[in-house]
Design an enzyme around this catalytic site. Structure first.
Site, PDB file in Angstrom:
ATOM      1  N   GLY A 143      -0.958   4.619  -4.908  1.00 34.47           N
ATOM      2  CA  GLY A 143      -0.859   5.651  -4.150  1.00 34.47           C
ATOM      3  C   GLY A 143       0.344   6.268  -3.439  1.00 34.47           C
ATOM      4  O   GLY A 143       1.373   5.371  -3.275  1.00 34.47           O
ATOM      5  N   GLN A 147       6.301  10.404   1.745  1.00 32.94           N
ATOM      6  CA  GLN A 147       7.119   9.413   0.982  1.00 32.94           C
ATOM      7  C   GLN A 147       8.222   9.842  -0.052  1.00 32.94           C
ATOM      8  O   GLN A 147       9.048   9.122  -0.331  1.00 32.94           O
ATOM      9  CB  GLN A 147       6.112   8.171   0.214  1.00 32.94           C
ATOM     10  N   CYS A 162       3.124  -1.103   0.503  1.00 35.87           N
ATOM     11  CA  CYS A 162       3.403   0.279   0.391  1.00 35.87           C
ATOM     12  C   CYS A 162       4.657   0.309  -0.373  1.00 35.87           C
ATOM     13  O   CYS A 162       5.703  -0.456  -0.315  1.00 35.87           O
ATOM     14  CB  CYS A 162       3.584   0.588   1.808  1.00 35.87           C
ATOM     15  N   LEU A 163       4.808   1.303  -1.252  1.00 35.40           N
ATOM     16  CA  LEU A 163       5.979   1.814  -1.857  1.00 35.40           C
ATOM     17  C   LEU A 163       7.110   2.110  -1.029  1.00 35.40           C
ATOM     18  O   LEU A 163       8.494   2.044  -1.446  1.00 35.40           O
ATOM     19  CB  LEU A 163       5.655   2.922  -2.766  1.00 35.40           C
ATOM     20  N   HIS A 169      -5.161   4.459   3.407  1.00 35.62           N
ATOM     21  CA  HIS A 169      -3.572   4.133   3.672  1.00 35.62           C
ATOM     22  C   HIS A 169      -2.791   5.446   3.441  1.00 35.62           C
ATOM     23  O   HIS A 169      -1.823   5.649   4.116  1.00 35.62           O
ATOM     24  CB  HIS A 169      -3.320   3.131   2.603  1.00 35.62           C
ATOM     25  N   GLU A 170      -3.346   6.153   2.465  1.00 40.58           N
ATOM     26  CA  GLU A 170      -2.338   7.472   1.942  1.00 40.58           C
ATOM     27  C   GLU A 170      -2.771   8.581   3.042  1.00 40.58           C
ATOM     28  O   GLU A 170      -1.738   9.148   3.383  1.00 40.58           O
ATOM     29  CB  GLU A 170      -2.735   7.732   0.444  1.00 40.58           C
ATOM     30  N   HIS A 175      -0.491   7.941   5.864  1.00 41.13           N
ATOM     31  CA  HIS A 175       1.024   8.424   5.707  1.00 41.13           C
ATOM     32  C   HIS A 175       1.047   9.950   6.099  1.00 41.13           C
ATOM     33  O   HIS A 175       1.955  10.314   6.447  1.00 41.13           O
ATOM     34  CB  HIS A 175       1.318   8.304   4.343  1.00 41.13           C
TER      35      HIS A 175
END
Length: 172
Positions: free
Chosen positions: A47, A52, A89-90, A131-132, A135
């Site tokens: 995701g 981000q 996480c990215l 998680h997203e 963010h």
């Protein structure tokens, strides 16, 4: 479409709350398309949230194995159960940690055209959604790690979470 740069931990925008989308137009469509291309350009991805890639908008793209999901202005309606497992996480490339999340989530969201829908998810998809959405609220997975260690995926080296956490705090 264009691949966007994914902002790394320590970037102040990652600690800010995203604003709701109010205009469902071509600009939103382009952002969603660019985010999807960015997501698919990364290995091991699930995701990506708009902050981000530098946009303080409540926009998420995800693919947890069953195709692309777009969420605009998602809101959690219900959480239940519990799962404990690894999360990455990215914006923290190469690192992971053990995070506790709800096993089940029910959300309300909008499509790219502004239509509202509800969605239910369990297991990994539920983890990814939570998680997203975090963010979008300036919360990073390191804020939810169980214990005091972050793990480097290739070397298996343990990193003191407190050192990382200090680098990710909201800046005035």
């Amino acid at each position: 479409m264009a691949v966007k740069t994914i902002l790394p931990f320590g970037e102040p925008i990652l600690r800010k709350s995203a604003k709701p989308v109010v205009e469902f137009n071509d600009r939103l469509g382009k952002l969603l398309d660019d985010m999807a291309e960015t997501l698919y350009a990364k290995e091991g991805r699930a995701g990506l949230a708009a902050p981000q890639v530098g946009f303080l908008k409540r926009v998420i793209v995800m693919d947890c194995g069953d195709g692309l999901i777009e969420l605009i202005n998602p809101q959690i309606l219900e959480l239940s159960g519990e799962q404990l497992g690894p999360e990455a996480c990215l914006s923290f490339p190469g690192y992971s940690g053990i995070v506790k999340r709800a096993q089940y989530v029910k959300i309300e969201s909008a499509t790219r055209t502004g239509e509202t829908f509800t969605m239910e998810a369990e297991d990994f998809l539920a983890r990814c959604i939570q998680h997203e959405i975090d963010h979008l609220d300036g919360i990073l997975f390191v804020d939810r790690i169980e214990g005091d260690k972050l793990y480097h995926d290739q070397t298996k080296r343990k990193v003191n979470l407190m050192d990382v956490w200090k680098l990710t705090q909201k800046q005035g």
